[in-house]
Design an enzyme around this catalytic site. Structure first.
Site, PDB file in Angstrom:
ATOM      1  N   ASP A 230      -2.290   6.884  -5.760  1.00  0.00           N
ATOM      2  CA  ASP A 230      -2.539   5.907  -4.704  1.00  0.00           C
ATOM      3  C   ASP A 230      -2.826   4.531  -5.294  1.00  0.00           C
ATOM      4  O   ASP A 230      -3.668   4.391  -6.179  1.00  0.00           O
ATOM      5  CB  ASP A 230      -3.720   6.369  -3.845  1.00  0.00           C
ATOM      6  CG  ASP A 230      -3.973   5.453  -2.665  1.00  0.00           C
ATOM      7  OD1 ASP A 230      -3.000   5.047  -2.003  1.00  0.00           O
ATOM      8  OD2 ASP A 230      -5.144   5.137  -2.401  1.00  0.00           O
TER       9      ASP A 230
ATOM     10  N   ASP B 166       0.823  -1.205   0.000  1.00  0.00           N
ATOM     11  CA  ASP B 166       0.000   0.000   0.000  1.00  0.00           C
ATOM     12  C   ASP B 166       0.859   1.258   0.000  1.00  0.00           C
ATOM     13  O   ASP B 166       1.636   1.478   0.923  1.00  0.00           O
ATOM     14  CB  ASP B 166      -0.901  -0.021   1.240  1.00  0.00           C
ATOM     15  CG  ASP B 166      -1.831   1.165   1.314  1.00  0.00           C
ATOM     16  OD1 ASP B 166      -2.036   1.821   0.275  1.00  0.00           O
ATOM     17  OD2 ASP B 166      -2.359   1.434   2.409  1.00  0.00           O
TER      18      ASP B 166
END
Length: 471
Positions: free
Chosen positions: A351, A146
Site C-alpha cells: 500500500d 493512492d
C-alpha cells in the site's frame, strides 16, 4: 608436549567458535540524521512550457509510457509546522488509514454508491500527490495518488458544498471534453451501486470514507493531461457535494486494482503496467515518481505473484513467506501467519498510503524480539507512539544494525537500514518502524518501500521490487 598441543587445539576451537558466533549476525551501517522538514517541491506551479496545445494532441501522446513527479502531502503544509508536528500528524493519519483499510476488508456488505470506501484524504487516503491537467483546455490541479482506492474523482463547480483546496475548483462547463455518463450506460453499471439524476438522466457516484467524509456528484468522462500527454475519456467522479475531513488536494487518482481505477481504465494504452519510486522525503530533494507503461518495468526488479481476494478487488495482495533478521530466518514467523484464506481474511497487501508496515501481532512480536537481540548493543529509549522498540542514538553519526529481509514468494527484498530504523524526534531517538495489528491483515507500508521501484504488472499479475530504483 602432547598436553600443550591439546590445549592449543582447544583454544583454537574456542576462538574459532567465538568469532564465528560473533560474526554470524549480518549487519549494515545506518548513517544517522535527525527528523527534519521534508524537502519542498522545486515548484508547486505548473511550468507554462509543459502545457500542451489545448486544440492539438501532442505528438508524444501516442507513446505507450508517461512519467510524472510525486510529492509528499506534507509539502503542502510544511511551512507552518515543525518536523515533530508533521511526523506526529503522519502517524495519526497512518492509524486512521490502517483502521479504515481493515474495516473495508472485513466489511461483508457494501454501502453507498462506490466500491471505494477508504479513509478521508486528511485521515490518510494517500500520502503522495501529483499535479495534472483536467479537461480541455487543461486546468491544473493537485491530486492524491493512492493504490488503496479505485474511483478517480475531483471537486467540481457548482459546489453544493466543497472543502478548501489549493487552487480553483474545476468547472466542467468550461471544458470541451467533459461528458456526463448516461444512467443506463455500461460505464455507469461498473459502480457497485450507481445512482441516477432523474432530471438529466446522468449517472451519480458516491465515495464514502471511514471517517464519515464523502464525495458525491456526476459520473463522467474527461481528458487528463500528464505533462504533455493527454489521456482521453477517463471515467471520473465530478463531485459537487464534498463533505468532511479533507485536505488541500482537489481530489484523488485511484491506482487500485479495481475496474474503475486509472491503471485498469487505461490498461490498453499503458499495457497494464505502472510503477512508482518513493524517495526518503526527509533526506532527498529528488522527487518521487510514478511511471505508466512499458518503461515502468525495471530490469533489476524481482517479482512475486499477485493474489486475488474474492471479497474485493481494490488491494494488491502478495504472499509473504517469512522474514530474516541478521541473516537468520525469524523463528515462529512463517507464511501461515500471512495466509489469505478463501473467505478473503488475512493476507498481506502492498500500500502506497500506509506509512508504517503492520504485521499480525504474533508475526510482529517474533520480528521485534529478533531485532532486539541483534541490536542489543544499542542504547534503548522509551517507547514512542505506536513504536515499542526505540533507541537513544544521540551523539552518534552512524551505527551497525542487523539486516532485515522480507521473503516474498520468488522475491527476497533486502531493506536498507533507513527503511526500518527511523528518527522520531530531533534529539537522536530512533525506532524500529514496524508495528503489530490485532486483525489478520498485514500491510507493507511506504517507509519500507522507500528507494525501491515498486512495479505493478497487472498483465502478468505480479508485483516487482527493484532496489535503488529512484535514480
Amino acid at each position: 608436549m602432547e598436553h600443550h598441543f591439546i590445549l592449543f587445539l582447544s583454544l583454537f576451537s574456542f576462538f574459532t567458535l567465538f568469532f564465528s558466533l560473533s560474526s554470524s549476525t549480518q549487519t549494515q551501517t545506518l548513517v544517522l540524521h535527525s527528523l527534519t522538514l521534508p524537502h519542498a517541491p522545486t515548484t508547486l506551479s505548473w511550468p507554462e512550457s509543459e502545457k500542451p496545445d489545448p486544440d492539438h494532441e501532442d505528438s508524444s501522446s501516442s507513446s505507450s509510457s508517461l512519467s510524472i513527479s510525486l510529492h509528499h502531502i506534507d509539502s503542502l503544509s510544511s511551512s507552518n509546522s515543525t518536523p515533530q508536528q508533521l511526523f506526529n500528524l503522519r502517524l495519526k493519519r497512518d492509524s486512521y488509514r490502517v483502521e479504515s483499510i481493515s474495516g473495508r476488508v472485513n466489511k461483508t456488505t457494501g454501502s453507498g454508491f462506490s466500491s471505494s470506501i477508504i479513509s478521508g484524504l486528511e485521515q490518510g487516503s494517500g500520502e503522495y500527490f501529483t499535479r495534472l491537467g483536467v479537461g480541455t483546455p487543461a486546468r491544473y490541479v493537485y491530486m492524491v495518488i493512492d493504490t488503496g482506492s479505485d474511483v478517480v474523482w475531483l471537486q467540481c463547480a457548482p459546489c453544493k458544498k466543497c472543502y478548501s483546496q489549493t487552487g480553483r475548483v474545476f468547472d466542467p462547463t468550461k471544458s470541451r471534453s467533459y461528458a456526463g455518463v448516461p444512467c443506463g450506460a455500461p460505464l455507469c453499471k461498473r459502480l457497485d451501486t450507481p445512482g441516477c439524476n432523474n432530471n438529466n438522466k446522468i449517472c451519480q457516484y458516491q465515495v464514502s470514507y471511514g471517517d464519515g467524509s464523502f464525495t458525491f456528484g456526476d459520473f463522467s468522462t474527461e481528458t487528463l493531461t500528464f505533462r504533455k500527454k493527454r489521456v482521453a475519456r477517463v471515467a471520473l467522479g465530478c463531485g459537487h457535494d464534498n463533505e468532511g475531513l479533507f485536505i488541500g488536494a482537489a481530489g484523488l487518482l485511484g491506482l487500485g486494482r479495481g475496474r474503475l481505477s486509472f491503471p485498469v481504465q487505461t490498461g490498453h494504452r499503458f499495457n497494464n503496467k505502472f510503477s512508482y519510486c518513493l524517495v526518503d522525503r526527509s533526506a532527498s530533494a529528488k522527487p518521487s515518481s510514478v511511471i505508466f507503461g512499458d518503461s515502468a518495468v525495471s530490469r533489476t526488479a524481482r517479482f512475486t505473484p499477485l493474489l486475488k481476494n474474492p471479497k474485493l478487488d481494490t488491494f494488491y495482495y502478495v504472499e509473504l513467506l517469512g522474514i530474516s533478521v541478521g541473516g537468520t530466518s525469524v523463528r515462529g514467523l512463517s507464511g501461515s501467519l500471512f495466509r489469505l484464506d478463501q473467505a478473503g481474511n488475512g493476507g498481506v497487501i502492498i500500500d502506497s498510503g500506509t506509512s508504517v508496515t503492520r504485521l499480525t501481532q504474533p508475526a510482529y512480536i517474533a520480528l521485534r524480539d529478533a531485532f532486539r537481540v541483534g541490536a542489543k548493543h544499542l542504547k534503548r529509549a522509551p517507547e514512542f507512539s505506536l513504536f515499542d522498540t526505540c533507541y537513544d542514538l544521540s551523539g552518534l553519526t552512524e551505527v551497525k544494525v542487523p539486516t532485515v529481509v522480507l521473503h516474498f514468494r520468488g522475491a527476497d527484498v533486502s531493506l536498507p537500514a533507513t527503511n526500518y530504523l527511523i528518527p522520531v524526534d530531533s534529539s537522536g531517538s530512533f525506532c524500529f518502524a514496524f508495528a503489530g495489528t490485532m486483525n489478520g491483515l498485514s500491510i507493507i507500508g511506504n517507509i519500507q518501500q522507500q528507494g525501491f521501484r515498486v512495479v505493478y504488472d497487472l498483465a502478468g499479475s505480479r508485483v516487482g521490487f527493484a532496489p535503488r530504483g529512484c535514480v
